[in-house]
Design a protein around this motif. Structure first.
Motif, short mmCIF file in Angstrom:
data_model
loop_
_atom_site.label_atom_id
_atom_site.label_comp_id
_atom_site.label_asym_id
_atom_site.label_seq_id
_atom_site.Cartn_x
_atom_site.Cartn_y
_atom_site.Cartn_z
N LYS A 13 4.86 58.71 -70.49
CA LYS A 13 5.90 58.13 -69.63
C LYS A 13 6.51 59.20 -68.72
O LYS A 13 6.70 58.98 -67.52
CB LYS A 13 6.99 57.48 -70.48
N LEU A 14 6.82 60.37 -69.30
CA LEU A 14 7.44 61.43 -68.50
C LEU A 14 6.51 61.92 -67.39
O LEU A 14 6.95 62.15 -66.26
CB LEU A 14 7.84 62.59 -69.41
N VAL A 15 5.24 62.08 -67.72
CA VAL A 15 4.29 62.53 -66.72
C VAL A 15 4.12 61.48 -65.62
O VAL A 15 4.11 61.79 -64.43
CB VAL A 15 2.93 62.86 -67.37
N HIS A 16 4.02 60.22 -66.04
CA HIS A 16 3.81 59.15 -65.07
C HIS A 16 5.02 58.99 -64.14
O HIS A 16 4.84 58.74 -62.94
CB HIS A 16 3.55 57.84 -65.80
N ARG A 17 6.23 59.16 -64.70
CA ARG A 17 7.42 58.94 -63.89
C ARG A 17 7.89 60.19 -63.15
O ARG A 17 8.93 60.16 -62.49
CB ARG A 17 8.55 58.40 -64.78
N HIS A 18 7.14 61.26 -63.25
CA HIS A 18 7.46 62.48 -62.49
C HIS A 18 6.25 62.91 -61.67
O HIS A 18 5.77 64.06 -61.79
CB HIS A 18 7.90 63.61 -63.42
N PRO A 19 5.74 62.04 -60.81
CA PRO A 19 4.59 62.41 -59.98
C PRO A 19 4.91 63.54 -59.02
O PRO A 19 3.99 64.22 -58.54
CB PRO A 19 4.24 61.12 -59.25
N HIS A 20 6.19 63.76 -58.72
CA HIS A 20 6.57 64.87 -57.85
C HIS A 20 6.42 66.21 -58.56
O HIS A 20 6.48 67.27 -57.92
CB HIS A 20 8.01 64.69 -57.37
N VAL A 21 6.23 66.16 -59.88
CA VAL A 21 6.01 67.38 -60.66
C VAL A 21 4.55 67.50 -61.09
O VAL A 21 3.94 68.57 -60.98
CB VAL A 21 6.92 67.40 -61.91
N PHE A 22 3.99 66.39 -61.58
CA PHE A 22 2.64 66.42 -62.15
C PHE A 22 1.58 65.87 -61.21
O PHE A 22 0.40 65.85 -61.58
CB PHE A 22 2.62 65.64 -63.46
N ALA A 23 1.95 65.42 -60.03
CA ALA A 23 0.98 64.91 -59.05
C ALA A 23 1.40 65.39 -57.67
O ALA A 23 2.17 66.35 -57.54
CB ALA A 23 0.90 63.39 -59.13
N ASP A 24 0.94 64.71 -56.63
CA ASP A 24 1.17 65.19 -55.27
C ASP A 24 2.22 64.38 -54.52
O ASP A 24 2.27 64.41 -53.29
CB ASP A 24 -0.14 65.19 -54.48
N VAL A 25 3.08 63.65 -55.22
CA VAL A 25 4.14 62.89 -54.56
C VAL A 25 5.26 63.84 -54.15
O VAL A 25 5.64 64.74 -54.91
CB VAL A 25 4.68 61.79 -55.51
#
Length: 370
Positions: free
Chosen positions: A220-232
């Motif tokens: 959940k944390l990774v999915h809801r923090h795409p600005h940290v764990f993805a390119d959003v």
């Protein structure tokens, strides 16, 4: 005067005892290079129990490990005897070998500094941050297992619910006190509830365990923090919150009402603030304001609301009865919600403000009752 080389040769002749300390929370055999070097170079490697994980891992490499006495004083004498003129490694036990260091100090003092071998503490592995959480899980397992605590063993999800509520309130009180010791204690009690429920569930064939709870949280944390764990991209906290709401909307498409999902069991004041927050984020703050105004007789009557005449009658009755007795429950509720909206507009948490007032009142000396 002694030559420095003579002192070095004397130290080598006196021998060395390395007390190897390792973390029981890491896989056995995961030792530092220095620790493995000591083990490989040692004339003797000893441990209290060969069945312990660390001695087993060392033996698996082909290194001989010898079992030694469990009595601290006898063990101290044996270790120092073996280390005289040699290098010896003692593999620390999972319980930390209580009494051994004191026994070694006493025996070394009795023998005299020159006659005793060098004794060093060799840290072979270190705990990682969060590793003590494994201890919490282990303790909970012991409490719920046969031979553990009868009270803990008979608890269910349902019987533990009151404790979850109580501990959450106590944690809030601790956090608002600013007392770190109190905060640590109460957060630990909340953590206990999480581990407790996970252990209860793990006992069912179709249940879940603490790893399932942790995995769901991480996902959940990774999915809801795409600005940290993805390119959003998210320039500020407001952008993060907006993206968070979009993600939750995708995760929960079945929600049709903006207030769906707010726990009915929340304290009423906190729930009112949550309702206001949810409607504000949905762009419905004006609709909420109009609804409350209508219930207070400030505008058109909302669905199920009190009429303006009713509100006026309530106000007129104030001279003849107390406000609480005179006002209908709908108007009282609307006034409370009005206060919640005003508090939010001022950036004040209404629940926290009320708790602070109650704490202050608890310290007021009101004197004897009349």
């Amino acid at each position: 005067m002694d030559h420095p080389g003579d002192r070095r040769r004397g130290a080598e002749l006196s021998g060395r005892l390395s007390l190897l300390l390792t973390s029981p929370r890491l896989a056995p055999g995961l030792l530092s290079r220095e620790a493995w070097s000591r083990v490989e170079e040692a004339g003797a490697v000893l441990a209290r129990t060969l069945s312990d994980p660390q001695p087993r891992a060392i033996r698996a490499t082909g290194t001989e490990v010898t079992a030694a006495s469990a009595d601290p004083r006898q063990l101290a004498r044996e270790l120092l005897d073996r280390a005289t003129g040699a290098t010896v490694v003692w593999v620390g036990s999972p319980d930390g070998d209580p009494g051994l260091t004191d026994a070694l100090a006493a025996e070394a003092t009795r023998r005299g500094g020159a006659a005793a071998p060098e004794v060093e503490v060799l840290v072979g592995s270190w705990d990682q941050p969060g590793s003590r959480l494994l201890d919490v899980v282990a303790v909970m397992d012991r409490l719920r297992s046969p031979g553990g605590c009868p009270w803990d063993a008979e608890q269910t999800h349902q019987s533990l619910v009151p404790y979850m509520v109580e501990e959450a309130h106590e944690a809030v009180e601790a956090l608002e006190s600013g007392d770190d010791d109190h905060i640590v204690e109460e957060l630990g009690d909340v953590l206990l509830q999480v581990v407790f429920h996970a252990r209860v569930a793990a006992e069912r064939a179709d249940g879940f365990d603490i790893d399932d709870v942790s995995a769901r949280l991480v996902d959940k944390l990774v999915h809801r923090h795409p600005h940290v764990f993805a390119d959003v991209e998210a320039a500020d906290a407001a952008a993060v919150e907006a993206n968070w709401e979009q993600l939750k909307a995708v995760e929960k498409p079945h929600r049709e009402h903006p207030l769906e999902g707010i726990p009915a069991g929340m304290p009423a004041l906190a729930r009112a603030a949550k309702v206001a927050s949810r409607l504000e984020r949905a762009g419905l703050a004006d609709r909420l304001r109009a609804e409350i105004d209508a219930r207070l007789g400030r505008g058109e009557v909302g669905a199920g609301g009190a009429s303006g005449a009713e509100a006026a009658a309530v106000e007129a009755a104030g001279a003849e009865a107390t406000a609480v007795e005179a006002e209908c429950s709908g108007v009282v509720a609307a006034r409370l919600m009005d206060v919640v909206l005003a508090a939010r507009a001022a950036g004040v948490d209404p629940s926290a403000a009320l708790r602070e007032l109650l704490r202050e009142l608890a310290s007021v000396d009101f004197g004897p009752a009349p």
